[in-house]
Scaffold this active site. Sequence first.
Site, short mmCIF file in Angstrom:
data_model
loop_
_atom_site.label_atom_id
_atom_site.label_comp_id
_atom_site.label_asym_id
_atom_site.label_seq_id
_atom_site.Cartn_x
_atom_site.Cartn_y
_atom_site.Cartn_z
N ARG A 153 0.85 -1.19 0.00
CA ARG A 153 0.00 0.00 0.00
C ARG A 153 0.89 1.24 0.00
O ARG A 153 2.04 1.19 0.45
CB ARG A 153 -0.90 0.02 1.23
N LYS A 179 -2.53 -2.08 7.26
CA LYS A 179 -3.89 -1.77 7.65
C LYS A 179 -4.31 -2.64 8.83
O LYS A 179 -4.01 -3.83 8.89
CB LYS A 179 -4.82 -2.03 6.45
N HIS A 243 -1.82 2.69 -6.04
CA HIS A 243 -2.65 1.54 -5.71
C HIS A 243 -2.88 0.65 -6.92
O HIS A 243 -3.15 -0.55 -6.76
CB HIS A 243 -3.99 2.00 -5.13
N ARG A 246 -0.43 -2.09 -6.80
CA ARG A 246 -0.85 -3.15 -5.87
C ARG A 246 -1.87 -4.07 -6.53
O ARG A 246 -1.78 -5.30 -6.42
CB ARG A 246 -1.42 -2.52 -4.60
N HIS A 269 -4.61 -9.13 2.89
CA HIS A 269 -6.07 -9.10 2.88
C HIS A 269 -6.62 -9.88 4.07
O HIS A 269 -6.11 -10.94 4.40
CB HIS A 269 -6.61 -9.73 1.59
N TYR A 278 -9.92 -10.48 -7.71
CA TYR A 278 -9.04 -10.35 -8.86
C TYR A 278 -9.26 -11.46 -9.87
O TYR A 278 -9.06 -11.27 -11.07
CB TYR A 278 -7.58 -10.31 -8.39
#
Length: 293
Positions: A153, A179, A243, A246, A269, A278
């Site tokens: 990120r 995160k 991003h 990423r 994630h 994805y």
Amino acid sequence: MSVSVPAIISPSEPLAVRQADADQELVATWVARHESPHTVGNYRRQARRFLTFTERPLREVRVCDVQAFLATLSAKAPATRANATAALKSLLSFGYDIGYLPLNVGKMVKAPAVKNTLAERIMEEADATRMIAIEPDPRNRALLTLTYGAGLRASEVCALRWRDLSARDGAGQVTAFGKGGKTRVILLSANTWRTVAAISGDAGPDAPVFRSVKGGALSRVQLHRIVKAAAARAGLSPDISAHWLRHAHASHSLDRGAPIHLVQATLGHASVATTGRYTHARPSDSSARYLGI
């Protein structure tokens, strides 16, 4: 839960003033629970707009008030409306969970459906590698290489110190603090490690990996400028941001056969379902290819 219920601050003030103070304290406590500066700023703005619109204490807010406020956003894009709805639902749920609000009126409000545009934000692998290869500045090339190569990120890249990188098995690894306050260790390819290690010079362990011209850590704004300049140099979309790199890491590694649980762990994630987006954005096959038309 350790969060305290906002108190009425000054008994000598009129009730409406005391209630407004308590509402502001609730909002401040709610916002402080989030680490992302972007989320904090967005949530604070949404709460301020809602309180200004309703002109009543949060304890008196009803479902119709929330619906009326969201109706003022009807001309906005679905993503904007969904963002505002999510913010208000979070605030009202938080107030109810800590016992400040008598009812969770936000529970009855549904966010509008938002089109999944992930497929529009995934670069071709050749475009990503060309963008990196023709970057003339060594620091910026290392920055682009690591962002894409590790799927980091923007905030994680900017926060890196040299102590977060170390050699390993002929290549290297990077420790990212991401995160939700989660730390993950990502193994790097030999090429990525060489590219990043080449800019270390005599930097100490606490020095930023990517320095600004003033000597401090590169900011997210500066990172995005570097990415956009690199995209323009490669003749790519002006919409490309850090991003996107990423997203590209996730999509391209899956295309090359990486196990989905490994991609999940690398990107940090919380759920494999997030990583699974994805595969839906870039399916490898379709029943449409089996028709005679």
